[in-house]
Scaffold this motif. Structure first.
Motif, PDB file in Angstrom:
ATOM      1  N   GLN A   1       0.987  -1.016  -0.117  1.00  0.00           N
ATOM      2  CA  GLN A   1      -0.081  -0.063  -0.038  1.00  0.00           C
ATOM      3  C   GLN A   1       0.972   1.172   0.032  1.00  0.00           C
ATOM      4  OE1 GLN A   1      -1.344  -1.287   4.076  1.00  0.00           O
ATOM      5  NE2 GLN A   1      -1.464   1.106   4.362  1.00  0.00           N
ATOM      6  N   PRO A   2       0.516   2.402  -0.393  1.00  0.00           N
ATOM      7  CA  PRO A   2       1.453   3.656  -0.249  1.00  0.00           C
ATOM      8  C   PRO A   2       1.774   3.734   1.274  1.00  0.00           C
ATOM      9  CG  PRO A   2      -0.830   4.104  -1.244  1.00  0.00           C
ATOM     10  CD  PRO A   2      -0.905   2.676  -0.655  1.00  0.00           C
ATOM     11  N   LEU A   3       3.310   4.017   1.086  1.00  0.00           N
ATOM     12  CA  LEU A   3       4.129   3.968   2.098  1.00  0.00           C
ATOM     13  C   LEU A   3       5.174   5.163   2.103  1.00  0.00           C
ATOM     14  CD1 LEU A   3       6.627   1.002   2.186  1.00  0.00           C
ATOM     15  CD2 LEU A   3       6.035   2.344   0.061  1.00  0.00           C
ATOM     16  N   ASP A   4       5.790   5.342   3.324  1.00  0.00           N
ATOM     17  CA  ASP A   4       6.633   6.220   3.551  1.00  0.00           C
ATOM     18  C   ASP A   4       7.812   5.929   3.144  1.00  0.00           C
ATOM     19  OD1 ASP A   4       5.264   8.580   4.885  1.00  0.00           O
ATOM     20  OD2 ASP A   4       4.434   7.145   6.410  1.00  0.00           O
ATOM     21  N   LEU A   5       8.621   6.258   2.194  1.00  0.00           N
ATOM     22  CA  LEU A   5       9.949   5.650   1.853  1.00  0.00           C
ATOM     23  C   LEU A   5      10.970   6.494   2.052  1.00  0.00           C
ATOM     24  CD1 LEU A   5      10.556   3.047  -0.142  1.00  0.00           C
ATOM     25  CD2 LEU A   5      10.160   4.722  -2.068  1.00  0.00           C
ATOM     26  N   ILE A   6      12.064   5.914   2.726  1.00  0.00           N
ATOM     27  CA  ILE A   6      13.246   6.580   3.213  1.00  0.00           C
ATOM     28  C   ILE A   6      14.540   6.225   2.818  1.00  0.00           C
ATOM     29  CG2 ILE A   6      14.581   7.527   5.378  1.00  0.00           C
ATOM     30  CD1 ILE A   6      11.611   6.922   6.653  1.00  0.00           C
ATOM     31  N   GLY A   7      15.544   6.815   2.133  1.00  0.00           N
ATOM     32  CA  GLY A   7      16.781   6.205   1.729  1.00  0.00           C
ATOM     33  C   GLY A   7      17.790   7.178   2.006  1.00  0.00           C
ATOM     34  N   HIS A   8      18.987   6.472   2.087  1.00  0.00           N
ATOM     35  CA  HIS A   8      20.303   7.072   2.427  1.00  0.00           C
ATOM     36  C   HIS A   8      21.310   6.628   1.271  1.00  0.00           C
ATOM     37  CE1 HIS A   8      24.222   7.687   4.791  1.00  0.00           C
ATOM     38  NE2 HIS A   8      24.024   8.507   4.014  1.00  0.00           N
ATOM     39  N   SER A   9      21.866   7.661   0.504  1.00  0.00           N
ATOM     40  CA  SER A   9      22.949   7.545  -0.514  1.00  0.00           C
ATOM     41  C   SER A   9      22.474   6.445  -1.414  1.00  0.00           C
ATOM     42  CB  SER A   9      24.252   6.809   0.530  1.00  0.00           C
ATOM     43  OG  SER A   9      25.234   6.890  -0.228  1.00  0.00           O
ATOM     44  N   LEU A  10      23.052   5.227  -1.575  1.00  0.00           N
ATOM     45  CA  LEU A  10      22.459   4.282  -2.515  1.00  0.00           C
ATOM     46  C   LEU A  10      21.091   3.974  -2.371  1.00  0.00           C
ATOM     47  CD1 LEU A  10      23.003   2.308  -4.847  1.00  0.00           C
ATOM     48  CD2 LEU A  10      23.626   0.596  -2.923  1.00  0.00           C
ATOM     49  N   GLY A  11      20.947   3.926  -1.048  1.00  0.00           N
ATOM     50  CA  GLY A  11      19.313   3.535  -0.610  1.00  0.00           C
ATOM     51  C   GLY A  11      18.472   4.668  -1.181  1.00  0.00           C
ATOM     52  N   ALA A  12      19.040   6.037  -1.286  1.00  0.00           N
ATOM     53  CA  ALA A  12      18.267   7.116  -1.663  1.00  0.00           C
ATOM     54  C   ALA A  12      17.835   7.067  -3.215  1.00  0.00           C
ATOM     55  CB  ALA A  12      18.791   8.458  -1.437  1.00  0.00           C
ATOM     56  N   THR A  13      18.909   6.648  -3.935  1.00  0.00           N
ATOM     57  CA  THR A  13      18.702   6.406  -5.351  1.00  0.00           C
ATOM     58  C   THR A  13      17.551   5.236  -5.704  1.00  0.00           C
ATOM     59  OG1 THR A  13      20.511   4.710  -5.798  1.00  0.00           O
ATOM     60  CG2 THR A  13      20.944   7.204  -5.772  1.00  0.00           C
ATOM     61  N   VAL A  14      17.651   4.152  -4.934  1.00  0.00           N
ATOM     62  CA  VAL A  14      16.731   3.120  -4.981  1.00  0.00           C
ATOM     63  C   VAL A  14      15.415   3.423  -4.684  1.00  0.00           C
ATOM     64  CG1 VAL A  14      15.873   0.776  -4.339  1.00  0.00           C
ATOM     65  CG2 VAL A  14      18.544   1.171  -4.481  1.00  0.00           C
ATOM     66  N   ALA A  15      15.115   4.383  -3.612  1.00  0.00           N
ATOM     67  CA  ALA A  15      13.869   4.871  -3.342  1.00  0.00           C
ATOM     68  C   ALA A  15      13.238   5.889  -4.274  1.00  0.00           C
ATOM     69  CB  ALA A  15      14.057   5.789  -1.820  1.00  0.00           C
ATOM     70  N   LEU A  16      14.175   6.623  -4.940  1.00  0.00           N
ATOM     71  CA  LEU A  16      14.036   7.626  -5.974  1.00  0.00           C
ATOM     72  C   LEU A  16      13.584   6.828  -7.218  1.00  0.00           C
ATOM     73  CD1 LEU A  16      13.533  10.486  -6.875  1.00  0.00           C
ATOM     74  CD2 LEU A  16      15.816  10.448  -7.632  1.00  0.00           C
ATOM     75  N   ARG A  17      14.088   5.809  -7.679  1.00  0.00           N
ATOM     76  CA  ARG A  17      13.759   4.746  -8.800  1.00  0.00           C
ATOM     77  C   ARG A  17      12.289   4.313  -8.648  1.00  0.00           C
ATOM     78  NH1 ARG A  17      17.513  -0.128 -10.995  1.00  0.00           N
ATOM     79  NH2 ARG A  17      16.271  -0.604 -12.848  1.00  0.00           N
ATOM     80  N   ILE A  18      11.975   3.734  -7.311  1.00  0.00           N
ATOM     81  CA  ILE A  18      10.625   3.325  -7.063  1.00  0.00           C
ATOM     82  C   ILE A  18       9.774   4.426  -7.280  1.00  0.00           C
ATOM     83  CG2 ILE A  18       9.148   2.472  -5.292  1.00  0.00           C
ATOM     84  CD1 ILE A  18      11.732   0.909  -4.306  1.00  0.00           C
ATOM     85  N   ALA A  19       9.851   5.583  -6.480  1.00  0.00           N
ATOM     86  CA  ALA A  19       8.936   6.537  -6.847  1.00  0.00           C
ATOM     87  C   ALA A  19       8.902   7.072  -8.156  1.00  0.00           C
ATOM     88  CB  ALA A  19       9.387   7.884  -5.981  1.00  0.00           C
ATOM     89  N   VAL A  20       9.703   7.139  -9.253  1.00  0.00           N
ATOM     90  CA  VAL A  20       9.653   7.270 -10.579  1.00  0.00           C
ATOM     91  C   VAL A  20       8.869   6.442 -11.342  1.00  0.00           C
ATOM     92  CG1 VAL A  20      10.779   7.686 -12.683  1.00  0.00           C
ATOM     93  CG2 VAL A  20      11.629   8.785 -10.743  1.00  0.00           C
ATOM     94  N   ALA A  21       9.166   5.192 -10.966  1.00  0.00           N
ATOM     95  CA  ALA A  21       8.139   4.117 -11.684  1.00  0.00           C
ATOM     96  C   ALA A  21       6.826   3.870 -11.142  1.00  0.00           C
ATOM     97  CB  ALA A  21       9.058   2.640 -11.451  1.00  0.00           C
ATOM     98  N   ALA A  22       6.691   4.093 -10.033  1.00  0.00           N
ATOM     99  CA  ALA A  22       5.268   3.975  -9.385  1.00  0.00           C
ATOM    100  C   ALA A  22       5.133   5.124  -8.231  1.00  0.00           C
ATOM    101  CB  ALA A  22       5.149   2.405  -8.650  1.00  0.00           C
TER     102      ALA A  22
END
Length: 258
Positions: free
Chosen positions: A80-101
Motif C-alpha cells: 500500500q502507499p508507504l513512507d519511503l526513506i533512503g540514504h545514499s545508494l538507498g536514496a537512489t533506489v527509493a527515487l527509482r521506485i517513486a519514478v516508476a510507481a
C-alpha cells in the motif's frame, strides 16, 4: 543471491514505511532513527545483498544488475502507499521506485542521494576513474580506502581491521552500481519521470558533504513538484548515522507533510 535479512521496528500500522541503507552499510543503521521516531511509522528495512546479515551478491542468472536487484527487493515490501526513506545508494533506489510507481509512495525522504548522473562533476568522475584503476590492478584495499575516505563517517585507517576487511570485500559493489548512478542506466532521470512524483519529497544533505551532493540535490529539486531541502550543519555524507537527532527530526517533518 541468497537470503535477505529483514528488520522491523513496530509502529503505527496505518503508516507503513521502508528505509534503505547506504553502500557498505546495513539495516541496523536505521535503529537510532526508528527509536527517535517513536512508533509513528511501522518501519521495515533489509540488508542489501552482500551487506550485513544478507547473503553475498553473486549475480543473478538472468543478468539483473545490482541496483535493479535491490529495487526489486524493496518493491516486494510495498503493499500500500508507504513512507519511503533512503540514504545514499538507498536514496537512489527509493527515487527509482517513486519514478516508476509514484502512486506507491506516501512521502519520500532522500538523504544524500548519490545519483551522480543528475549533476556531472569532474571531481567525482576522477574518483570513479581512480577507483576503477585500483580495482583493475587488484588493489581492492586501496580502492576501499579511496571510497571510505570520501564517503565514510571516519577515515578508512581509523576503522577496526575486521571492518576494513569487510569494506574491502564489498568494494566491487561500488563499481557494480556505476552504470545506474553515474550514467543513469535505469533512466531515473527520464523526461517527465521526476515530475510525476506528487508525494512530498525532502532532500537532506550534510553541510560538509562533497560539493557534488549539493549539486545533485539542486538538480533533483528543480524538477520535483513538491520538494523541500535541508542541510545539516557540521555533518558529512553519513549524516543519518552521525546526526540521528537532526535526521529523525527532518524525516518527521516530511511525514507530517504527508
Amino acid at each position: 543471491m541468497t537470503g535477505i535479512h529483514k528488520r522491523h521496528w513496530p509502529g503505527d500500522k496505518d503508516r507503513p514505511a521502508l528505509a534503505l541503507h547506504c553502500m557498505m552499510g546495513n539495516s541496523a543503521s536505521w535503529g537510532p532513527i526508528a527509536g527517535r521516531l517513536d512508533g509513528r511509522i511501522d518501519l521495515f528495512a533489509f540488508d542489501m545483498p552482500g551487506h550485513g546479515r544478507s547473503g553475498p551478491w553473486t549475480g543473478l542468472p538472468d543478468g539483473t544488475d545490482f541496483h535493479t536487484a535491490i529495487t526489486r527487493i524493496a518493491a516486494s515490501f510495498i503493499h500500500q502507499p508507504l513512507d519511503l526513506i533512503g540514504h545514499s545508494l538507498g536514496a537512489t533506489v527509493a527515487l527509482r521506485i517513486a519514478v516508476a510507481a509514484p502512486e506507491a509512495v506516501r512521502s519520500l525522504t532522500l538523504i544524500e542521494p548519490v545519483l551522480f548522473a543528475a549533476a556531472p562533476d569532474a571531481d567525482q568522475a576522477a574518483r570513479e576513474r581512480n577507483l576503477a584503476a585500483s580495482l583493475a590492478k587488484g588493489e581492492a584495499e586501496d580502492a576501499a580506502r579511496q571510497f571510505i575516505d570520501v564517503w565514510g563517517a571516519q577515515p578508512f585507517g581509523d576503522l577496526p581491521p575486521a571492518v576494513r576487511q569487510t569494506m574491502t570485500d564489498q568494494i566491487h559493489l561500488v563499481s557494480a552500481t556505476a552504470e545506474t548512478l553515474s550514467r543513469d542506466g535505469a533512466r531515473i532521470l527520464r523526461k517527465g519521470g521526476l515530475e510525476r512524483i506528487d508525494a512530498p519529497v525532502l532532500i537532506v544533505a550534510g553541510a560538509d558533504s562533497p560539493p557534488v551532493i549539493h549539486a545533485i540535490a539542486e538538480a533533483l529539486a528543480s524538477r520535483l513538484p513538491d520538494v523541500g531541502r535541508a542541510v545539516v550543519p557540521d555533518a558529512g555524507h553519513m549524516v543519518s548515522l552521525t546526526h540521528p537527532d537532526q535526521t529523525a527530526g527532518l524525516i518527521a517533518l516530511n511525514l507530517d507533510r504527508a
